[in-house]
Design an enzyme around this catalytic site. Structure first.
Site, PDB file in Angstrom:
ATOM      1  N   CYS A   7      -3.453   1.409   6.341  1.00 49.29           N
ATOM      2  CA  CYS A   7      -3.876   0.665   7.535  1.00 49.29           C
ATOM      3  C   CYS A   7      -4.509   1.573   8.571  1.00 49.29           C
ATOM      4  O   CYS A   7      -5.252   1.122   9.429  1.00 49.29           O
ATOM      5  CB  CYS A   7      -2.666  -0.049   8.129  1.00 49.29           C
ATOM      6  N   GLU A  17       3.453  -5.411  12.288  1.00 45.47           N
ATOM      7  CA  GLU A  17       2.531  -4.283  12.094  1.00 45.47           C
ATOM      8  C   GLU A  17       1.446  -4.795  11.162  1.00 45.47           C
ATOM      9  O   GLU A  17       1.721  -5.061   9.994  1.00 45.47           O
ATOM     10  CB  GLU A  17       3.253  -3.105  11.438  1.00 45.47           C
ATOM     11  N   GLU A  31       7.316   0.178  16.391  1.00 50.15           N
ATOM     12  CA  GLU A  31       8.444   0.667  15.607  1.00 50.15           C
ATOM     13  C   GLU A  31       8.474   2.183  15.731  1.00 50.15           C
ATOM     14  O   GLU A  31       7.685   2.763  16.448  1.00 50.15           O
ATOM     15  CB  GLU A  31       8.323   0.172  14.161  1.00 50.15           C
ATOM     16  N   ASN A  38       0.812  -1.231   0.000  1.00 44.86           N
ATOM     17  CA  ASN A  38       0.000   0.000   0.000  1.00 44.86           C
ATOM     18  C   ASN A  38       0.841   1.275   0.000  1.00 44.86           C
ATOM     19  O   ASN A  38       0.464   2.270  -0.614  1.00 44.86           O
ATOM     20  CB  ASN A  38      -1.020  -0.013   1.148  1.00 44.86           C
TER      21      ASN A  38
HETATM   22  P1  NAD Z   1       0.171  -9.302   3.034  1.00 46.73           P
HETATM   23  O1  NAD Z   1       0.199  -9.754   4.437  1.00 46.73           O
HETATM   24  O2  NAD Z   1      -0.548 -10.104   2.038  1.00 46.73           O
HETATM   25  O3  NAD Z   1       1.655  -9.159   2.470  1.00 46.73           O
HETATM   26  C1  NAD Z   1       2.627  -8.373   3.123  1.00 46.73           C
HETATM   27  C2  NAD Z   1       3.997  -8.907   2.778  1.00 46.73           C
HETATM   28  O4  NAD Z   1       4.130 -10.220   3.330  1.00 46.73           O
HETATM   29  C3  NAD Z   1       4.263  -9.047   1.288  1.00 46.73           C
HETATM   30  O5  NAD Z   1       5.596  -8.730   1.020  1.00 46.73           O
HETATM   31  C4  NAD Z   1       4.006 -10.512   1.044  1.00 46.73           C
HETATM   32  O6  NAD Z   1       4.685 -11.040  -0.066  1.00 46.73           O
HETATM   33  C5  NAD Z   1       4.538 -11.129   2.321  1.00 46.73           C
HETATM   34  N1  NAD Z   1       3.992 -12.455   2.620  1.00 46.73           N
HETATM   35  C6  NAD Z   1       2.809 -12.987   2.215  1.00 46.73           C
HETATM   36  N2  NAD Z   1       2.673 -14.237   2.694  1.00 46.73           N
HETATM   37  C7  NAD Z   1       3.781 -14.491   3.424  1.00 46.73           C
HETATM   38  C8  NAD Z   1       4.211 -15.600   4.191  1.00 46.73           C
HETATM   39  N3  NAD Z   1       3.472 -16.696   4.303  1.00 46.73           N
HETATM   40  N4  NAD Z   1       5.394 -15.508   4.838  1.00 46.73           N
HETATM   41  C9  NAD Z   1       6.141 -14.386   4.770  1.00 46.73           C
HETATM   42  N5  NAD Z   1       5.785 -13.312   4.046  1.00 46.73           N
HETATM   43  C10 NAD Z   1       4.617 -13.361   3.388  1.00 46.73           C
HETATM   44  O7  NAD Z   1      -0.353  -7.789   3.092  1.00 46.73           O
HETATM   45  P2  NAD Z   1      -0.666  -6.826   1.872  1.00 46.73           P
HETATM   46  O8  NAD Z   1      -1.913  -7.297   1.223  1.00 46.73           O
HETATM   47  O9  NAD Z   1       0.570  -6.641   1.071  1.00 46.73           O
HETATM   48  O10 NAD Z   1      -0.928  -5.445   2.643  1.00 46.73           O
HETATM   49  C11 NAD Z   1      -2.143  -5.070   3.170  1.00 46.73           C
HETATM   50  C12 NAD Z   1      -2.180  -5.347   4.665  1.00 46.73           C
HETATM   51  O11 NAD Z   1      -1.113  -4.671   5.313  1.00 46.73           O
HETATM   52  C13 NAD Z   1      -3.444  -4.812   5.307  1.00 46.73           C
HETATM   53  O12 NAD Z   1      -3.930  -5.764   6.214  1.00 46.73           O
HETATM   54  C14 NAD Z   1      -2.958  -3.570   6.050  1.00 46.73           C
HETATM   55  O13 NAD Z   1      -3.730  -3.195   7.160  1.00 46.73           O
HETATM   56  C15 NAD Z   1      -1.591  -3.987   6.455  1.00 46.73           C
HETATM   57  N6  NAD Z   1      -0.776  -2.823   6.771  1.00 46.73           N
HETATM   58  C16 NAD Z   1      -0.469  -2.578   8.074  1.00 46.73           C
HETATM   59  C17 NAD Z   1       0.281  -1.462   8.405  1.00 46.73           C
HETATM   60  C18 NAD Z   1       0.644  -1.154   9.841  1.00 46.73           C
HETATM   61  O14 NAD Z   1       1.506  -0.314  10.051  1.00 46.73           O
HETATM   62  N7  NAD Z   1       0.034  -1.784  10.823  1.00 46.73           N
HETATM   63  C19 NAD Z   1       0.742  -0.603   7.401  1.00 46.73           C
HETATM   64  C20 NAD Z   1       0.400  -0.896   6.082  1.00 46.73           C
HETATM   65  C21 NAD Z   1      -0.347  -2.019   5.776  1.00 46.73           C
END
Ligand code: NAD
Length: 479
Positions: A282, A248, A460, A150
């Site tokens: 998020c 996060e 963080e 995002n």
């Molecule tokens: P996602 O969890 O699908 O992917 C995030 C990252 O994790 C990607 O690089 C992905 O390739 C990797 N990943 C996926 N499966 C994995 C696994 N089994 N093992 C290790 N790595 C893996 O999330 P997304 O769809 O890319 O992002 C959206 C999500 O991120 C939303 O839920 C949003 O709320 C969250 N988000 C949180 C924050 C925060 O600061 N809390 C900030 C931004 C986004």
């Protein structure tokens, strides 16, 4: 077709296997690049490079690391236009947003941690005249950073910068959906003179590349931002080798508007906190609670303002809402709009996909406002992560506190009130890692950032990040 490569041991290179991923431009729905789908061998090469680089990097002075991180920051500034365009094409976000927020913030992440490490200190504890303890803080070794799509470069650099500043070497993986600016960062790091192996960027699918990183025995810590589901998977894979982790994760954040708020400021900010980056932040306030006496006025003004927001080409400076990031994500958001209707919600604005002229195959969704749902339904309990908000009336402070805390998530809350006592009272009782009062997404990088409950483990930002990326040894000396 552009070609993205891994950055391992200082060299841009293909993955050892032939598997490649298709990278799409959400604005057009067309593939425009390929990225490696790295596997165990590639992660292992990156870990070995990082391991080899660790002794020299961890022995550098804070000043030396400061200087290199500042050069990376400058390299990002110098390429602002190129990086912002790349981010917009990769993610679908308006170009003006990438240029004014994403890329400048990526640069300031490096600048911030370059200077933070110069101020970072450890504790000492004197024992009534007979002994003294002091705490040594040491880098962990090879650490992993995994980031979402995002805010691609913004969040990728938010993790890498403190890890490097603290003297660790890094294996990092950006989202496979938006890998372009991480690739461009590799080139900036080479130009900035970052020694080989200090930062390694490995591209690939989460279940391939990311999962190997989570369980790799030589990786000492993982900093992850992404969904709650993947966070849980990472925690379970990291636990057997006792890695530190900072997670996060998702959010479903309340935006609570009291009748005594500064109305104009609230309305303007609420439009932003609802739909900035197509609602794919998020921290977006996707559940809007409005005190009853203000509800009808707010509803009228909010709906009328949101209905005029221009949805379309991210490169058009007038666009307010660009494309959502991918076809699967588009389908997910549309699924939730239909679910909201099935649950009895009434669409007050938006609710449909959009096919802008010349971009008919892109993934666009109107900014959508829904009313008539209660807080317990799936639409209000599950993270949608798109340009969709619900509005609900409430009566009293006690009532809204209970409703707001009735969530498995606990990332951020926004409160709008001019009553200072109420603001403090509520801030102390709200179950979320961040509370914004009369503002939204105002960030001071020194503050602890993260969520409670299913939104996160650990914090963080500022010294919290430097503490996470270091290990302590307490030394006790008897006088
Ligand atoms: P996602 O969890 O699908 O992917 C995030 C990252 O994790 C990607 O690089 C992905 O390739 C990797 N990943 C996926 N499966 C994995 C696994 N089994 N093992 C290790 N790595 C893996 O999330 P997304 O769809 O890319 O992002 C959206 C999500 O991120 C939303 O839920 C949003 O709320 C969250 N988000 C949180 C924050 C925060 O600061 N809390 C900030 C931004 C986004």
């Amino acid at each position: 077709m552009k070609k993205i490569q891994n950055y391992i041991d200082g060299i841009l290179q293909d993955a050892t296997c032939d598997a490649v991923l298709e990278v799409y431009n959400p604005a057009t729905g067309k593939q425009y690049a390929t990225a490696p789908d790295s596997r165990e061998e590639d992660v292992d090469l990156a870990v070995q490079a990082a391991k080899k680089a660790f002794p020299a990097w961890s022995a550098t002075s804070n000043e030396e690391r400061h200087d290199i991180l500042m050069r990376i920051s400058q390299g990002i500034d110098d390429k602002l236009e190129e990086l912002a365009l790349a981010e917009s094409i990769d993610n679908g976000k308006p170009l003006w947003l990438a240029k004014s927020v994403d890329i400048p913030r990526a640069s300031s992440n490096f600048r911030f941690f370059a200077t933070a490490i110069m101020q970072f200190s450890s504790d000492s504890h004197e024992m009534n005249g007979y002994a003294i303890n002091y705490t040594l803080r040491k880098p962990l070794g090879v650490v992993a950073c995994i980031s979402p799509w995002n805010l691609p470069l913004y969040l990728f650099s938010w993790k890498i910068a403190p890890a490097l500043a603290a003297g660790n070497t890094v294996v990092a993986k950006p989202s496979e959906i938006t890998p372009m600016t991480a690739y461009l960062l590799s080139k900036i790091c080479i130009d900035a003179g970052l020694p080989a192996g200090v930062l390694n960027i490995v591209h690939g699918l989460g279940q391939h590349t990311g999962a190997v990183m989570s369980s790799h025995p030589q990786i000492k810590a993982i900093s992850f931002t992404g969904s709650t589901k993947v966070g849980a998977d990472i925690a379970s894979k990291a636990a057997p080798s006792f890695k530190k982790y900072s997670l996060e994760m998702g959010g479903k954040n309340p935006n609570i508007i009291f009748a005594d708020c500064d109305y104009d400021r609230m309305l303007k900010t609420t439009i932003r906190s609802s739909f900035a980056n197509q609602g794919q932040i998020c921290l977006c306030g996707s559940k809007i609670f409005v005190q009853k006496s203000l509800y009808e006025k707010f509803k009228k003004d909010f709906v009328s303002r949101v209905s005029t927001m221009k949805v379309g080409d991210p490169l058009d400076p007038d666009t307010k809402v660009g494309a959502v990031v991918s076809k699967p994500h588009f389908d997910k958001v549309m699924y939730y709009i239909n679910l909201a209707k099935d649950e009895g919600g009434k669409i007050l604005a938006g609710g449909k996909s959009v096919q802008p002229k010349g971009h008919e195959n892109g993934w666009y969704i109107e900014p959508t406002i829904i009313e008539g749902l209660n807080n317990d339904c799936r639409t209000n309990q599950e993270e949608i992560f798109g340009p969709v908000v619900t509005i609900m009336p409430f009566d009293t402070e006690e009532e809204i506190l209970e409703i707001a805390n009735n969530s498995t998530y606990g990332l951020s809350t926004t409160l709008w009130t001019q009553d200072l006592s109420r603001a403090h009272r509520m801030a102390a009782k709200i179950e979320s890692g961040i509370v914004w009062i009369n503002t939204w997404l105002l960030r001071d990088l020194r503050t602890p950032f993260g969520g409670m409950k299913n939104s996160g483990v650990g914090r963080e930002g500022g010294y919290e990040a430097l503490r996470f990326f270091t290990e302590t040894t307490n030394v006790c000396i008897k006088y």
